[in-house]
Enzyme design. Structure first.
Site, PDB file in Angstrom:
ATOM      1  N   ARG A  19       0.858  -1.183   0.000  1.00  0.00           N
ATOM      2  CA  ARG A  19       0.000   0.000   0.000  1.00  0.00           C
ATOM      3  C   ARG A  19       0.892   1.230   0.000  1.00  0.00           C
ATOM      4  O   ARG A  19       1.738   1.375   0.880  1.00  0.00           O
ATOM      5  CB  ARG A  19      -0.912   0.032   1.236  1.00  0.00           C
ATOM      6  CG  ARG A  19      -1.880  -1.135   1.351  1.00  0.00           C
ATOM      7  CD  ARG A  19      -2.882  -0.895   2.480  1.00  0.00           C
ATOM      8  NE  ARG A  19      -3.589  -2.099   2.852  1.00  0.00           N
ATOM      9  CZ  ARG A  19      -4.673  -2.566   2.231  1.00  0.00           C
ATOM     10  NH1 ARG A  19      -5.148  -1.910   1.194  1.00  0.00           N
ATOM     11  NH2 ARG A  19      -5.269  -3.671   2.640  1.00  0.00           N
ATOM     12  N   ARG A  32      -6.392  -5.242  -0.724  1.00  0.00           N
ATOM     13  CA  ARG A  32      -7.822  -4.932  -0.712  1.00  0.00           C
ATOM     14  C   ARG A  32      -8.100  -3.437  -0.588  1.00  0.00           C
ATOM     15  O   ARG A  32      -7.572  -2.756   0.269  1.00  0.00           O
ATOM     16  CB  ARG A  32      -8.516  -5.681   0.432  1.00  0.00           C
ATOM     17  CG  ARG A  32     -10.028  -5.500   0.441  1.00  0.00           C
ATOM     18  CD  ARG A  32     -10.668  -6.364   1.496  1.00  0.00           C
ATOM     19  NE  ARG A  32     -10.731  -7.757   1.068  1.00  0.00           N
ATOM     20  CZ  ARG A  32     -10.540  -8.787   1.886  1.00  0.00           C
ATOM     21  NH1 ARG A  32     -10.216  -8.577   3.143  1.00  0.00           N
ATOM     22  NH2 ARG A  32     -10.650 -10.018   1.433  1.00  0.00           N
ATOM     23  N   HIS A  55       2.977  -9.749   0.970  1.00  0.00           N
ATOM     24  CA  HIS A  55       2.757  -8.843   2.090  1.00  0.00           C
ATOM     25  C   HIS A  55       4.064  -8.487   2.797  1.00  0.00           C
ATOM     26  O   HIS A  55       4.080  -7.636   3.687  1.00  0.00           O
ATOM     27  CB  HIS A  55       1.769  -9.496   3.067  1.00  0.00           C
ATOM     28  CG  HIS A  55       1.179  -8.576   4.066  1.00  0.00           C
ATOM     29  ND1 HIS A  55       1.425  -8.676   5.424  1.00  0.00           N
ATOM     30  CD2 HIS A  55       0.341  -7.503   3.933  1.00  0.00           C
ATOM     31  CE1 HIS A  55       0.764  -7.736   6.070  1.00  0.00           C
ATOM     32  NE2 HIS A  55       0.104  -6.999   5.196  1.00  0.00           N
ATOM     33  N   ARG A  58      -3.690  -6.227  18.924  1.00  0.00           N
ATOM     34  CA  ARG A  58      -4.555  -5.056  18.778  1.00  0.00           C
ATOM     35  C   ARG A  58      -5.992  -5.421  18.437  1.00  0.00           C
ATOM     36  O   ARG A  58      -6.933  -4.879  18.987  1.00  0.00           O
ATOM     37  CB  ARG A  58      -4.009  -4.135  17.674  1.00  0.00           C
ATOM     38  CG  ARG A  58      -4.801  -2.837  17.531  1.00  0.00           C
ATOM     39  CD  ARG A  58      -4.493  -2.143  16.216  1.00  0.00           C
ATOM     40  NE  ARG A  58      -5.177  -2.744  15.098  1.00  0.00           N
ATOM     41  CZ  ARG A  58      -4.614  -2.996  13.917  1.00  0.00           C
ATOM     42  NH1 ARG A  58      -3.349  -2.731  13.730  1.00  0.00           N
ATOM     43  NH2 ARG A  58      -5.307  -3.541  12.937  1.00  0.00           N
ATOM     44  N   HIS A  67       0.625  -1.349  14.955  1.00  0.00           N
ATOM     45  CA  HIS A  67       0.723  -2.120  13.713  1.00  0.00           C
ATOM     46  C   HIS A  67       1.959  -3.009  13.647  1.00  0.00           C
ATOM     47  O   HIS A  67       2.028  -3.899  12.809  1.00  0.00           O
ATOM     48  CB  HIS A  67       0.723  -1.140  12.518  1.00  0.00           C
ATOM     49  CG  HIS A  67       0.511  -1.780  11.193  1.00  0.00           C
ATOM     50  ND1 HIS A  67       1.535  -1.970  10.285  1.00  0.00           N
ATOM     51  CD2 HIS A  67      -0.604  -2.272  10.603  1.00  0.00           C
ATOM     52  CE1 HIS A  67       1.056  -2.547   9.198  1.00  0.00           C
ATOM     53  NE2 HIS A  67      -0.243  -2.742   9.367  1.00  0.00           N
TER      54      HIS A  67
END
Length: 693
Positions: free
Chosen positions: A377, A407, A437, A566, A594
């Protein structure tokens, strides 16, 4: 490997997600959070729920439609889970809008007012009439529904107006039905001129302005009712990669199909007319869930509204200026520094600029032979893309692995891929059936003693925007072992090279899961022998059943396990005889937690890793993920400090209870808010903690 563990010992993944979004909602409800930030959190709740409905709930509905009745490992059939999800999300939506109404009242007291057209004075109404005539009216398209004009396509997650009409001279006939899309390319919130002698800033929602002027769209008709509705569709992509001759074209085609995805959720405004609702339900073939909303549909606009407000910084978090890592100061060559030492950077407390500067320097350096990078991303105005393009145009070998299936970022990534290809970069879309990823950059440079590899491995995306609001870590190194593994990894992704045993990296889907199991089992063996045994993992989600079972077995052997998760967690901690040695906390705060960090005690000789992977089935089986060890003792200590900050949080940390609910951590220690504390100790200083020695 399920060791006769009962289904009741797992929390359902989707129900756990609902609990996570409830924790986000708590931030909107927290009176100690600045008012505009509370509104921002409310917008995040709405965005999260949209994605959840369009993917997870949509998938459950598809299973029901296909007649799937098998229970998942948490004991739910699709139909049973669906009923529970609809009930819990319905409760959450009611709570969400109750919070919205409260926050809007508080905002008005601070001088920012959202009003309806009829509440404006004459001067303000005339100004809004002009705005409608000049800006909004030319964009609107009234769409009648009758025998000659079938129901038009209703776009996913767009706000529409359902209009019931009657002819001016034939008031006995049945009402006519039409719809009007609220333009998404115009501002949702419109500023209104100030009232005389008032300092309050007034705004009106675009749909309210359109509603008042609907009669101008239907000449000869009288609007009986003009009411908002919104449809959520199934947004998952279905791509047969093995049969797709061109993956990019296949995804573009599937994105067009997504616009017509099966209806999943219908939202309507309060007191929606029954005949109009019947019309919508019949067209969309949807009976539930239909949510009646007491407030504006789609609260995701709140984040943009908060950002647009000027003069109200006192109602926001104090700005944080990320520190440029001192190791790189003065801004000497990355290559010169990394020949001497490894560097760990902790975002957003430390700047993302060193990553961008790394690529920029590599693109300009005449000694750099090749740049290889993964992109999952990327922000819209990224400086990385032009730098990579420039490097290719100047003759360097540039290879970029672009994940087209990220996505909701598919269209942007397609645009980047085309731009990079045009500049001469080798653009690769990864391996069939696997999302790429992993977050890694490899720079190959010609030096006096031959070629040297420089590597950056991260836990987060190469995205300059999210790096300001996501907590992530990145490792810069020229360690030859890591460099060789980086080359092997790119060869596997871009060529026909099969999986090879790597020296440092562990890569999913081939070796990471087995390595993690091996590390957990080693701690189990140490505990059984009376040696020091400890596991700490900081991840976004934990839903892989075999992984949970391994942790349960380790707990039963006496391994102390602390999990900082999280979001989704399907493990039940604190269950006697099963998981009493496992503690799970979740931190929801200003920044999105994250980073993925793993600590294994190893009887006093700890192993510490950073990773791109959560402990979910999709990460360990259906994605190319990377787990990288940190060798430098000083950097290991930094990662331990980060973990301990989270473990000691007693302000924003919630602890998972055996029943699947979360409660705020309460103890007799001084208040410690881990994210606020982190801001104060950047650049990193030695920190002593009692939790880990």
């Amino acid at each position: 490997m399920h060791r006769d563990i009962k289904t009741g010992n797992y929390v359902n993944r989707d129900l756990s997600w609902v609990e996570f979004n409830r924790r986000v909602l708590q931030e909107a409800q927290d009176s100690t959070t600045p008012l505009l930030e509370r509104l921002r959190f409310l917008g995040i709740v709405a965005s999260n729920l949209d994605e959840f409905m369009s993917v997870r709930v949509a998938e459950t509905k598809e299973k029901i439609k296909a007649g799937f009745t098998q229970k998942d490992f948490s004991g739910y059939t699709p139909s049973g889970l669906y009923r529970r999800l609809i009930k819990r999300t319905g409760t959450m939506v009611a709570e969400q809008y109750k919070t919205y109404r409260e926050l809007i009242r508080l905002l008005a007291k601070k001088g920012v007012v959202l009003q309806e057209y009829n509440e404006l004075n004459g001067t303000q109404q005339r100004a809004m009439d002009q705005y409608f005539h000049d800006i909004i009216f030319p964009v609107l398209t009234p769409m009648a529904v009758d025998q000659s004009r079938p129901f038009p396509l209703v776009h996913n997650k767009s706000v529409y107006l359902a209009v019931m009409l009657q002819k001016e001279e034939e008031q006995e006939d049945e009402p006519f039905f039409a719809i009007v899309q609220v333009p998404s390319n115009l501002p949702r919130v419109i500023p209104v001129p100030l009232r005389a002698n008032s300092k309050k800033k007034t705004f009106i929602l675009i749909e309210d302005l359109i509603k008042h002027h609907t009669h101008t769209l239907f000449s000869g008709y009288i609007p009986l009712a003009v009411q908002e509705f919104r449809l959520t569709r199934n947004a998952d992509l279905f791509i047969n990669e093995e049969e797709a001759e061109d993956l990019l074209e296949a995804i573009e085609k599937e994105l067009r199909r997504r616009r017509r995805g099966a209806p999943v959720r219908l939202e309507v405004c309060k007191d929606f007319r029954s005949d109009a609702l019947h019309e919508l339900q019949e067209e969309f073939e949807i009976q539930d869930p239909v949510y009646e909303i007491d407030g504006p549909l789609d609260l995701s606009f709140l984040a943009g509204f908060v950002d647009s407000l000027e003069g109200f910084t006192h109602l926001k978090y104090s700005p944080v200026k990320p520190v440029y890592p001192p190791e790189f100061l003065p801004r000497e060559s990355h290559f010169e520094l990394l020949r001497k030492q490894d560097v760990l950077v902790h975002h957003p407390y430390e700047s993302f600029e060193p990553v961008t500067d790394f690529i920029l320097e590599a693109s300009e350096d005449p000694r750099v032979m090749a740049i290889k990078m993964t992109l999952y991303r990327v922000n819209g105005d990224s400086r990385l893309i032009p730098a990579l393009a420039h490097a290719a145009e100047s003759g360097k070998q540039v290879t970029v692995v672009v994940e087209l299936k990220a996505r909701f970022d598919e269209e942007r990534n397609i645009a980047w891929a085309r731009k990079l290809e045009k500049a001469g970069c080798h653009v690769v879309y990864g391996l069939v059936g696997l999302k790429t990823h992993a977050k890694i950059i490899l720079v190959v440079r010609r030096e006096q003693n031959g070629l040297r590899r420089y590597v950056h491995v991260g836990t987060g995306n190469y995205n300059e925007s999210t790096a300001k609001v996501y907590t992530d870590v990145g490792l810069f190194t020229s360690n030859p072992i890591i460099g060789e593994d980086a080359s092997e990894l790119f060869n596997e992704i871009t060529g026909y090279s099969g999986p090879k045993a790597m020296q440092a990296f562990r890569v999913a889907p081939d070796g990471m899961k087995d390595e993690l199991f091996s590390l957990i089992r080693r701690e189990t063996e140490h505990a059984l022998k009376g040696k020091r045994a400890r596991i700490i993992a900081k991840i976004n989600s934990l839903s892989h059943q075999d992984m949970i079972d391994e942790l349960y077995v380790a707990s039963q052997a006496g391994v102390q396990i602390d999990l900082i998760v999280r979001g989704v967690c399907c493990l039940r901690p604190g269950v006697e005889g099963l998981s009493e040695n496992i503690r799970v906390i979740s931190i929801v705060d200003r920044f999105l937690e994250h980073s993925r960090l793993f600590y294994f005690e190893n009887s006093g000789n700890p192993d510490v890793y950073i990773s791109s992977a959560d402990w979910m089935t999709r990460n360990l089986k259906r994605r190319i993920e990377l787990m990288c060890p940190v060798f430098d003792p000083t950097l290991k200590k930094m990662l331990v400090d980060i973990l301990n900050l989270s473990l000691n949080d007693n302000v924003k940390a919630r602890e998972l209870m055996p029943g699947g609910n979360y409660v705020f951590v309460e103890n007799d220690k001084p208040p410690l808010r881990s994210q606020t504390e982190a801001m104060g100790i950047i650049p990193w200083k030695p920190v002593e903690w009692s939790m880990l020695t």
